[in-house]
Structures are given as structure tokens and as C-alpha cells.
Design a protein around this motif. Structure first.
Motif, short mmCIF file in Angstrom:
data_model
loop_
_atom_site.label_atom_id
_atom_site.label_comp_id
_atom_site.label_asym_id
_atom_site.label_seq_id
_atom_site.Cartn_x
_atom_site.Cartn_y
_atom_site.Cartn_z
N MET A 135 3.57 15.49 -15.55
CA MET A 135 3.17 16.03 -14.26
C MET A 135 1.79 16.70 -14.34
SD MET A 135 5.33 15.16 -11.96
CE MET A 135 5.21 13.63 -12.88
N LYS A 136 1.54 17.36 -15.47
CA LYS A 136 0.21 17.96 -15.67
C LYS A 136 -0.85 16.87 -15.79
CE LYS A 136 1.58 22.35 -17.81
NZ LYS A 136 1.54 23.20 -19.04
N MET A 137 -0.51 15.80 -16.50
CA MET A 137 -1.43 14.68 -16.66
C MET A 137 -1.75 14.05 -15.29
SD MET A 137 -0.90 11.07 -18.73
CE MET A 137 -0.37 11.93 -20.22
N LEU A 138 -0.73 13.88 -14.47
CA LEU A 138 -0.93 13.30 -13.14
C LEU A 138 -1.79 14.21 -12.27
CD1 LEU A 138 -0.37 11.20 -10.95
CD2 LEU A 138 1.77 12.41 -10.45
N GLU A 139 -1.52 15.48 -12.30
CA GLU A 139 -2.29 16.42 -11.47
C GLU A 139 -3.75 16.44 -11.89
OE1 GLU A 139 -1.80 20.85 -9.55
OE2 GLU A 139 -0.84 20.45 -11.48
N THR A 148 -9.33 14.95 -10.75
CA THR A 148 -10.58 14.28 -11.14
C THR A 148 -11.03 13.32 -10.05
OG1 THR A 148 -9.97 14.41 -13.48
CG2 THR A 148 -11.66 12.80 -12.88
N ILE A 149 -10.08 12.59 -9.48
CA ILE A 149 -10.41 11.64 -8.41
C ILE A 149 -10.87 12.36 -7.15
CG2 ILE A 149 -9.36 10.01 -6.77
CD1 ILE A 149 -7.78 8.83 -9.00
N TRP A 185 0.87 -1.18 0.00
CA TRP A 185 0.00 0.00 0.00
C TRP A 185 0.91 1.22 0.00
CZ3 TRP A 185 -5.17 -0.72 -0.46
CH2 TRP A 185 -5.65 -2.02 -0.19
N THR A 186 0.66 2.16 -0.93
CA THR A 186 1.54 3.32 -1.07
C THR A 186 0.84 4.59 -0.62
OG1 THR A 186 2.67 2.29 -2.96
CG2 THR A 186 2.91 4.67 -2.69
N LEU A 187 1.53 5.35 0.24
CA LEU A 187 1.06 6.67 0.65
C LEU A 187 1.76 7.68 -0.25
CD1 LEU A 187 1.40 6.27 4.54
CD2 LEU A 187 -0.55 5.71 3.07
N MET A 188 0.99 8.41 -1.05
CA MET A 188 1.57 9.29 -2.04
C MET A 188 1.15 10.74 -1.81
SD MET A 188 0.73 9.75 -6.02
CE MET A 188 -0.41 10.99 -5.48
N LEU A 189 2.11 11.63 -2.00
CA LEU A 189 1.86 13.06 -1.89
C LEU A 189 2.45 13.74 -3.11
CD1 LEU A 189 0.95 15.56 -0.17
CD2 LEU A 189 3.26 15.56 0.79
N LEU A 190 1.64 14.58 -3.77
CA LEU A 190 2.11 15.37 -4.91
C LEU A 190 2.40 16.78 -4.40
CD1 LEU A 190 2.52 15.63 -8.01
CD2 LEU A 190 0.12 16.34 -8.16
N ALA A 191 3.63 17.23 -4.57
CA ALA A 191 4.04 18.54 -4.04
C ALA A 191 4.72 19.36 -5.11
CB ALA A 191 4.98 18.34 -2.85
N ASP A 192 4.69 20.68 -4.92
CA ASP A 192 5.44 21.54 -5.82
C ASP A 192 6.74 21.97 -5.15
OD1 ASP A 192 4.72 23.61 -4.04
OD2 ASP A 192 2.90 24.03 -5.20
N LEU A 223 6.87 10.46 -2.62
CA LEU A 223 6.73 11.91 -2.80
C LEU A 223 7.01 12.22 -4.27
CD1 LEU A 223 6.37 14.79 -1.69
CD2 LEU A 223 8.84 14.81 -1.21
N ILE A 224 5.99 12.79 -4.93
CA ILE A 224 6.14 13.17 -6.33
C ILE A 224 6.21 14.69 -6.43
CG2 ILE A 224 5.17 13.05 -8.65
CD1 ILE A 224 3.77 10.50 -7.91
N MET A 225 7.30 15.19 -6.96
CA MET A 225 7.48 16.63 -7.11
C MET A 225 7.05 17.05 -8.52
SD MET A 225 8.68 17.33 -4.14
CE MET A 225 8.98 19.07 -4.46
N LYS A 226 6.30 18.15 -8.58
CA LYS A 226 5.86 18.64 -9.89
C LYS A 226 7.04 19.08 -10.75
CE LYS A 226 1.36 20.26 -8.22
NZ LYS A 226 0.48 21.44 -8.06
N ASP A 227 8.11 19.52 -10.09
CA ASP A 227 9.34 19.85 -10.81
C ASP A 227 10.52 19.59 -9.87
OD1 ASP A 227 10.12 22.46 -9.39
OD2 ASP A 227 8.07 22.89 -10.05
N SER A 228 11.68 19.52 -10.43
CA SER A 228 12.87 19.18 -9.63
C SER A 228 13.60 20.40 -9.10
CB SER A 228 13.84 18.33 -10.47
OG SER A 228 14.20 19.03 -11.66
N ALA A 229 13.09 21.60 -9.38
CA ALA A 229 13.76 22.84 -8.95
C ALA A 229 13.40 23.15 -7.49
CB ALA A 229 13.36 23.99 -9.87
N THR A 230 13.85 22.30 -6.60
CA THR A 230 13.54 22.49 -5.17
C THR A 230 14.56 23.43 -4.53
OG1 THR A 230 14.81 20.49 -4.67
CG2 THR A 230 12.44 20.25 -4.93
#
Length: 234
Positions: free
Chosen positions: A173-177, A182-183, A103-110, A142-149
Motif C-alpha cells: 500500500m505504501k508502494m502504491l501510494e 509521483t504520477i 477503463w478503470t476508475l480508481m480511488l485510493l482511500a484510507d 476502490l483500494i483501501m490503504k487498510d482493511s480496518a474500516t
């Protein structure tokens, strides 16, 4: 001659009776024995199959008794998009197959991960740790919208070296967001999503994550899943 006839008849009866007796025994005992075996077989199947089937039905239909309802928002499970991801640290390709069976706990962050974002990253780790012996059944992502952290955020992430931190190209990343919006039917910012062992997104939580709620749901999901696996291996 008469005694011989009598003797032959007697011998015939002695030979016949044991055969008839054995045959009669088979006719009388064989059928009840088979019925008993069949009934026992189906009873064993029902004993092992009904609990997980009932648990799945009650959980996913929202018919759990009061106090046992899911805490997160349950959605119709949808397969995670087929997008290309890579780790930010070493630019290695990453797929959810790496977490298959978990089971995966996922967070999409910028890149401007705010305090609430950081708090939820921390809470995902605490929840995984709180699972104890079942922690191996879960993974964080953790999925980052871009790598420029920022350098400050990179410093923060040093404490989470065991958590995969990935990103992808702009279009993916736009497709994932869009998929997650939608979900969730709303903004995905700082939301934690649960992905099942088959790679399907099936639950999400409010930005103000309540760790006890997430822990409660995960424990129940792992239990239901382990019962199902145990039944299938009987």
C-alpha cells in the motif's frame, strides 16, 4: 503449287493472329488493372487507419481543438505496480487483469474515508451509469490503504456491492501510494485515477471531482479505443 503456298500462308496468318491478339490484350490490360487494385487497396487502408491514428495523436499530444481538450490531468502512462491485492469482503486475490480491456476508475482511500471521499465513490458510480451502452467498457475500483474500516463506512459501502473493494499489505500500500504521488505530483487523497485497458495509469482528477469532466473524457477515450479496435479487425 502456287495456290498451295498461298493457302498455307493464309492458314498460318489465321492461326497466328488470334494468339498475337490475345497476347497483346494481356500486355495492354494487365498492368493498368494491377495498379488500380493497388491504389484502391491503399485508399481503403488510409480511410480506416487515419481517423483513429489522428485521434490518438491529437488526444495524447494535447492538440485537440478548443472545447475538446481533456478535462483531467493527462500524465505519461505508467504501468500499475505489480502488487498483491485482495478483496476485503471475502479475502480473494484480485488483479487488474480482472478489468482487462476496460477503463478503470480508481480511488485510493484510507479507513477514515471522509465526506469528499464518499462523494467521489458515489460520482464514479453515476459516471459509469451515465455512459449508457458504453458502461460495460468501464469498471470501478476502490483500494483501501487498510482493511480496518469503521462500521459506519461499511454500512455506506453496502450500496456499492458491485464495485471491487480491495486492499493489500502495508508495504504494498505504501508502494502504491508513492507511485500515485509521483504520477499526480501531489497528495493523492480523494483523487480519482483512470487506468487504461492495458493496466496503465494515464489520467487523474482533482479531489473536487467534476463528474461532467470525467464523463466527457471517458466518452472520448472509449470512442478512440473502439475506433482503433474496429480498424484492427477489418
Amino acid at each position: 503449287m502456287q495456290p498451295n503456298v498461298y493457302t498455307n500462308k493464309k492458314i498460318f496468318l489465321k492461326l497466328e493472329n488470334p494468339i498475337m491478339s490475345e497476347h497483346a490484350t494481356q500486355v495492354e490490360t494487365k498492368e493498368p488493372l494491377n495498379k488500380s487494385n493497388i491504389i484502391s487497396f491503399w485508399m481503403i487502408i488510409l480511410v480506416f487507419a487515419l481517423p483513429p491514428i489522428a485521434a490518438y495523436f491529437m488526444y495524447y499530444s494535447g492538440m485537440m481543438p478548443d472545447g475538446r481538450m481533456n478535462k483531467g490531468t493527462l500524465v505519461q502512462a505508467q504501468q500499475f505496480p505489480d502488487i498483491k491485492l485482495h478483496t476485503i469482503k471475502d479475502n480473494q486475490a484480485f488483479t487488474l487483469k480482472s478489468n482487462q480491456g476496460k477503463w478503470t476508475l480508481m480511488l485510493l482511500a484510507d479507513s477514515s474515508c471522509d465526506d469528499l471521499c464518499k462523494k467521489n465513490i458515489y460520482l464514479m458510480r453515476q459516471v459509469k451509469t451515465s455512459l449508457g451502452k458504453d458502461s460495460h467498457n468501464t469498471e470501478r475500483l476502490l483500494i483501501m490503504k487498510d482493511s480496518a474500516t469503521s462500521s459506519m463506512f461499511n454500512e455506506f459501502l453496502k450500496d456499492y456491492s458491485k464495485m471491487p473493494i480491495v486492499t493489500g499489505n502495508t508495504n504494498d500500500m505504501k508502494m502504491l501510494e508513492t507511485f500515485l504521488q509521483t504520477i499526480a505530483n501531489e497528495d493523492t487523497k480523494n483523487k480519482v485515477f483512470i487506468i487504461d485497458p492495458f493496466g496503465k495509469v494515464m489520467m487523474h482528477y482533482a479531489s473536487e471531482l467534476q463528474p461532467k469532466d470525467l464523463l466527457s473524457d471517458l466518452k472520448r477515450l472509449i470512442l478512440v479505443n473502439s475506433n482503433d479496435v474496429a480498424t484492427n479487425t477489418q
